[in-house]
Design an enzyme around this catalytic site. Structure first.
Site, PDB file in Angstrom:
ATOM      1  N   SER A 142       6.256  13.308  38.277  1.00 25.21           N
ATOM      2  CA  SER A 142       6.108  15.049  38.405  1.00 25.21           C
ATOM      3  C   SER A 142       6.844  15.494  37.614  1.00 25.21           C
ATOM      4  O   SER A 142       8.670  15.314  37.286  1.00 25.21           O
ATOM      5  CB  SER A 142       5.872  14.973  39.887  1.00 25.21           C
ATOM      6  OG  SER A 142       5.443  16.250  40.000  1.00 25.21           O
ATOM      7  N   TYR A 155       9.197  11.260  47.930  1.00 29.29           N
ATOM      8  CA  TYR A 155       8.135  11.941  47.234  1.00 29.29           C
ATOM      9  C   TYR A 155       8.726  12.120  45.799  1.00 29.29           C
ATOM     10  O   TYR A 155       8.895  11.119  44.630  1.00 29.29           O
ATOM     11  CB  TYR A 155       7.581  12.882  47.399  1.00 29.29           C
ATOM     12  CG  TYR A 155       6.301  13.081  45.888  1.00 29.29           C
ATOM     13  CD1 TYR A 155       4.880  12.571  45.819  1.00 29.29           C
ATOM     14  CD2 TYR A 155       6.149  14.092  45.628  1.00 29.29           C
ATOM     15  CE1 TYR A 155       3.862  12.525  44.661  1.00 29.29           C
ATOM     16  CE2 TYR A 155       6.078  15.080  44.293  1.00 29.29           C
ATOM     17  CZ  TYR A 155       4.484  13.337  43.644  1.00 29.29           C
ATOM     18  OH  TYR A 155       3.292  13.933  43.069  1.00 29.29           O
TER      19      TYR A 155
END
Length: 280
Positions: A142, A155
């Site tokens: 990401s 995350y």
């Protein structure tokens, strides 16, 4: 530029029934790839496979990426079914938006276990098959690997870890002719993002994903970049030019250290020594 034609190759996708997994499966099938679809919901994966073609070209398996035995069993079955595994996409992932102060430790551990350790287990289980085919491993990281948002600790930590894991694994496997890449999209529309869009905490942090680094991009943009990256056996895939600089700057020094710090014959020798060493 490498032309890694996907027609007739077997691609494994974990988290196959999610938004990105489903879109990747459809596009890869259109390229002529055979698909091993792995998902926590085995029934959903089996249904997904049936929509993409007969069992000769698409088949689903139930998999828990937090369980190495589960992944090894499914990937071994897929290899026997298709006769080969060429590409593996470690796509399974989860997220939560909570501050450190109030976060349940179990949530931290779950996100790290799925997002980071799950990639490691997927690569581990796939390794002998992909080495045999001189194939390609891709993990879904990401932009969060580089832009570390508050209230998103596990995350961003997991996605930064995935990026680092891919870099380390690429060096380990380069003498086998195996490529390893990481995909770094910003926010894009999936069912997971539906929850983000209705969460007042998330909309406060990221401005409703309307502009800047956090602006939502189309799912099709991410899929197209991922498939092109696979076909080029890319080390790093960043779907949007506007985010490329933030992604590339931290990695500018890596190719230099790869060449100078870890010369080609050093790594195979170190792997050989490690394989004979007693566990600590």
């Amino acid at each position: 530029m490498i032309d890694y034609n996907l027609a007739g190759r077997t691609v494994v996708i974990t988290g196959s029934t999610g938004g990105l997994g489903s879109a990747l499966a459809t596009t890869l099938r259109s390229r002529g790839a055979n698909l091993a679809l792995l998902d926590l919901d085995g029934d959903a994966a089996a249904l997904q496979a049936r929509t993409l073609g007969p069992a000769a070209v698409a088949r689903g398996w139930a998999v828990d990426v937090t369980d190495l035995d589960s992944i090894q069993s499914a990937i071994g079955s897929a290899a026997r079914h298709f006769g080969r595994i060429d590409v593996v996409i470690a796509n399974a992932g989860i997220a939560a938006v909570q501050p450190l102060e109030s976060m349940d430790p179990a949530l931290w551990e779950r996100i790290i276990d799925v997002n980071l350790s799950g990639v490691w287990r997927t690569f581990k289980a796939s390794l002998p098959h992909v080495v045999e085919r001189r194939g390609y491993l891709l993990a879904i990281s990401s932009m969060a690997a580089f832009v570390h948002s508050p209230l998103n600790g596990p995350y961003v930590a997991s996605k930064a870890g995935v990026w680092a894991l891919c870099d380390a694994t690429r060096l380990e496997l380069r003498h086998h002719g195996v490529g390893v890449g990481s995909l770094h999209p910003t926010f894009f529309q999936t069912p997971m993002m539906d929850a983000v869009q209705t969460d007042p905490v998330a909309t406060t942090l990221w401005g409703g994903n309307r502009a800047g680094l956090f602006k939502m991009i189309p799912l099709d943009t991410v899929v197209a970049a991922a498939v092109t990256g696979i076909e080029n056996r890319s080390d790093m895939i960043v779907p949007t030019r506007s985010n490329a600089l933030a992604a590339r700057i931290p990695g500018l020094i890596r190719p230099i250290t790869d060449r100078i710090g870890f010369r080609h014959n050093v790594i195979p020798r170190a792997v050989e020594l490690a394989s004979h060493a007693s566990p600590s």
